[in-house]
Each structure stands twice: as C-alpha cells, then as structure tokens.
Design a protein around this motif. Structure first.
Motif, short mmCIF file in Angstrom:
data_model
loop_
_atom_site.label_atom_id
_atom_site.label_comp_id
_atom_site.label_asym_id
_atom_site.label_seq_id
_atom_site.Cartn_x
_atom_site.Cartn_y
_atom_site.Cartn_z
N THR A 40 0.84 -1.20 0.00
CA THR A 40 0.00 0.00 0.00
C THR A 40 0.87 1.25 0.00
O THR A 40 1.98 1.26 0.54
CB THR A 40 -0.93 0.03 1.23
OG1 THR A 40 -0.14 0.02 2.42
CG2 THR A 40 -1.88 -1.14 1.22
N LEU A 41 0.33 2.31 -0.59
CA LEU A 41 1.03 3.60 -0.63
C LEU A 41 0.09 4.65 -0.02
O LEU A 41 -1.07 4.75 -0.41
CB LEU A 41 1.37 3.97 -2.07
CG LEU A 41 2.29 5.19 -2.24
CD1 LEU A 41 3.70 4.86 -1.77
CD2 LEU A 41 2.32 5.63 -3.70
N THR A 42 0.60 5.41 0.93
CA THR A 42 -0.19 6.40 1.66
C THR A 42 0.42 7.78 1.48
O THR A 42 1.62 7.96 1.65
CB THR A 42 -0.27 6.06 3.16
OG1 THR A 42 -0.81 4.75 3.32
CG2 THR A 42 -1.15 7.06 3.89
N ASP A 44 0.42 11.53 2.96
CA ASP A 44 0.07 12.28 4.18
C ASP A 44 0.53 13.72 4.05
O ASP A 44 1.60 14.01 3.51
CB ASP A 44 0.75 11.66 5.41
CG ASP A 44 0.10 10.37 5.85
OD1 ASP A 44 -1.13 10.35 5.97
OD2 ASP A 44 0.84 9.39 6.07
N ASN A 73 -4.83 12.94 3.43
CA ASN A 73 -4.56 11.56 3.84
C ASN A 73 -5.34 10.62 2.93
O ASN A 73 -6.56 10.59 2.96
CB ASN A 73 -4.95 11.32 5.30
CG ASN A 73 -4.70 9.89 5.74
OD1 ASN A 73 -5.64 9.10 5.82
ND2 ASN A 73 -3.46 9.56 6.00
N GLN A 74 -4.61 9.89 2.10
CA GLN A 74 -5.25 8.92 1.21
C GLN A 74 -4.29 7.78 0.94
O GLN A 74 -3.08 7.95 0.95
CB GLN A 74 -5.68 9.58 -0.11
CG GLN A 74 -4.59 10.34 -0.84
CD GLN A 74 -5.08 10.90 -2.15
OE1 GLN A 74 -5.55 10.18 -3.02
NE2 GLN A 74 -4.99 12.22 -2.29
N SER A 75 -4.89 6.61 0.74
CA SER A 75 -4.09 5.40 0.51
C SER A 75 -4.58 4.68 -0.73
O SER A 75 -5.76 4.78 -1.11
CB SER A 75 -4.18 4.45 1.71
OG SER A 75 -3.64 5.04 2.88
N GLU A 77 -3.84 0.76 -2.83
CA GLU A 77 -3.14 -0.52 -2.88
C GLU A 77 -2.47 -0.65 -4.24
O GLU A 77 -3.14 -0.72 -5.26
CB GLU A 77 -4.12 -1.68 -2.64
CG GLU A 77 -3.42 -3.02 -2.50
CD GLU A 77 -4.41 -4.15 -2.24
OE1 GLU A 77 -4.20 -4.91 -1.29
OE2 GLU A 77 -5.39 -4.26 -3.01
N ARG A 122 4.31 7.22 2.06
CA ARG A 122 4.79 6.08 2.85
C ARG A 122 4.33 4.80 2.19
O ARG A 122 3.14 4.60 1.92
CB ARG A 122 4.27 6.14 4.28
CG ARG A 122 4.91 5.08 5.19
CD ARG A 122 4.31 5.06 6.58
NE ARG A 122 2.98 4.45 6.58
CZ ARG A 122 1.85 5.11 6.76
NH1 ARG A 122 1.88 6.42 6.94
NH2 ARG A 122 0.70 4.48 6.76
N CYS A 123 5.29 3.93 1.92
CA CYS A 123 4.97 2.63 1.31
C CYS A 123 5.13 1.54 2.36
O CYS A 123 6.12 1.50 3.10
CB CYS A 123 5.90 2.37 0.12
SG CYS A 123 5.49 0.87 -0.78
N ASP A 124 4.14 0.66 2.43
CA ASP A 124 4.15 -0.46 3.38
C ASP A 124 4.02 -1.77 2.61
O ASP A 124 3.01 -1.99 1.92
CB ASP A 124 3.01 -0.34 4.38
CG ASP A 124 3.11 0.92 5.22
OD1 ASP A 124 4.06 1.02 6.01
OD2 ASP A 124 2.24 1.81 5.08
N ASN A 135 8.95 -0.93 5.34
CA ASN A 135 8.38 0.40 5.16
C ASN A 135 9.41 1.35 4.57
O ASN A 135 10.60 1.20 4.75
CB ASN A 135 7.90 0.98 6.51
CG ASN A 135 7.12 -0.02 7.33
OD1 ASN A 135 7.68 -0.59 8.26
ND2 ASN A 135 5.87 -0.23 7.00
#
Length: 299
Positions: A40-42, A44, A73-75, A77, A122-124, A135
C-alpha cells in the motif's frame, strides 16, 4: 531474506502543486522470490504546531489550536497479495494531490521553529506474521501555484536609519550620531528571486565593525481568542566588514533558503510571516537594528 523498498518520483525536484498528480514507481528489490500480503502507498500532509516554553499557562484556546491537523490523507493498494520475482520490481502509482474536505487548501511545505507543514509518501509492504513488514517514506514538496503581484506592491521602499528612528533602545547614550540611507527594491519579494536593494553609510562618528542582514521568521500560533507570537532567525549575511567607506552604496542581496521559507501564509490557527533586520555593529560592540516587514510570494 533481504528486501529493500524505495519510492521514486517522476519529478526530480519533488515539487508539486495542489490538484496535480503525484506519480512515480515503488521499487522492490529482493535476492529471491518474495511472498507478501499486499503493498500500500499512503499520502500524508500534516501541519503541526509546537508551542514555545514561554506560552505555558496561556488560555485553553491556544492549546487546542496547537494540535496537529491533517491536510491530506489517502491510501491506494499498488499490489495485491502474491509473490514478487527475484531481482528488481517496479510498480507504478498515481495519487491526486487534493486536500481533505475539512482542509479546503494545502499550505506550502515549511520547516519552522514552531510550525511545520510536511508532506510525504509512505509505502508499506506487508508480510506474514513471522516476517517483519518493510516500510519506506519519501518527503515531497508542495508549493503554491505562481500568481501575479500588483505593480504598486513592487515599488522601491526607501529607508533612513538614524538614532531618532530606532525603537526599543535601552541605552541611547552608547549610540553614536550616524545616518544610513538606502532602499529595498520592494516590500514584496518572489521566492524565486533574491531579496535586493542597497545601503549607504552617509555619516557615523564612530567606527563600524560590521553591517549585516538578518532574515527572521515570525510564527504566530493560536486563534483570535488568544495567540503566541515567536520570532527566530533564519539566516544572517554580512554585507559590510570593518569601517566601511562613507558615501559608497553597498548592495543588499540575499537568496531565500528552501524549506525554511515559504510564501507568507495566513491560516485559521497559525500565521507565517517574515521580516528583514538591518544590523549595524559599531567598533565598541554596541549594535543597532532596523526592522522591515516583507511579504514573500510565488510569482
């Protein structure tokens, strides 16, 4: 198993404007085939305020307004759970740079003493319970779109500094008779161009040790019910060393540092403003300063 994660933006300068698309690739490198539970990529964006120690004990409204608030703030996949082949894998992404409905606007990136406006991706990479998630964060910069400035705002600002014009002077007996004249090219400066003008020491009954330019940020935190105002130095540049010649024009030239300056900003619970101090230090180590409010813009 070694896995490295990276976020590469298409724009090398990482500068974006509200409403644009932030695009790039997520790069995953692994020595062997890797199983994951989704990537996922968020995006912020946060404005945070830190009250100075001098504001302790102020009214509740200032404390409430100092809480960090989310601008965006959005994410998304970028990859569903599965396997990644050994080697290097690039996964493209696109995210629209639009504020939350409660924010309405995005403020410029700014790293101050008490106010910070920060945007990041931010990539998780999620893994099984027995393996640690991977991360990676990457900051990017938000700037206002360039606008226009009225001609009347770009007029030169003449000044004259002498003992009678100085404010908040404690010991006037130590101040020699002197006269400094000059001008700033404007009170409104585009951030893409240097602050400019000139200064001339017409007369001074004492020797001069140094003449300096001091760029100051003025950060105001709080609301109309109460606020705290703090000024802090950003940078200091010497334009005259030693007992400068009388009657000779000295150029005023200062480039605005990135991140530590931004367009002059007024938000519901904070303000970011700037001032220029012209500091004259005499040979007895006594100094005097004249302050000029300036407005920074994108144009």
């Amino acid at each position: 198993m070694s896995i490295t994660l990276d976020i590469q933006l298409k724009r090398y300068n990482r500068i974006y404007h509200q409403g644009e698309i932030v695009s790039g690739v997520v790069v995953v490198e692994s020595r062997s085939e890797t199983r994951h539970d989704g990537i996922t990529l968020t995006m912020d964006g946060v404005a945070s305020i830190q009250l100075s120690p001098r504001s302790a004990g102020l009214i509740e409204s200032i404390v409430n307004s100092s809480k960090p608030f989310t601008l965006i703030n959005q994410s998304v996949e970028v990859a569903k759970s599965g396997r990644l082949a050994a080697g290097k894998t690039e996964i493209p992404f696109e995210l629209a740079l639009t504020p939350r409905s409660s924010s309405k606007t995005l403020y410029e990136t700014y790293h101050g003493a008490y106010i910070m406006v920060h945007y990041s991706l931010r990539c998780d990479l999620k893994r099984s319970l027995l393996a640690k998630d991977v991360n990676k964060s990457q900051e990017f910069i938000v700037e206002y779109r360039p606008g226009s400035v009225a001609k009347e705002e770009m007029q030169p600002v003449p000044f004259e500094i002498r003992p009678e014009t100085l404010q908040n002077v404690r010991d006037r007996a130590r101040i020699p008779r002197f006269l400094v004249k000059g001008h700033l090219d404007s009170a409104v400066f585009p951030l893409s161009k240097p602050l400019s003008g000139e200064l001339t020491v017409c007369e001074c009954e004492r020797g001069i040790s140094s003449i300096e330019l001091q760029l100051v940020r003025v950060e105001t935190c709080g609301s109309t019910e109460g606020h705290t105002r703090e000024a802090s130095e950003i940078q200091n540049i010497q334009i005259g060393e030693g007992d400068v010649c009388r009657g000779v024009a000295l150029p005023i030239h200062m480039i605005f540092p990135r991140l530590f300056t931004c367009a002059t900003t007024t938000a519901p619970n904070f303000k970011i403003e700037f001032e220029l101090n012209i500091v004259i230090i005499f040979d007895n180590d006594h100094l005097v300063a004249e302050t000029f409010p300036i407005k920074l813009v994108r144009c």
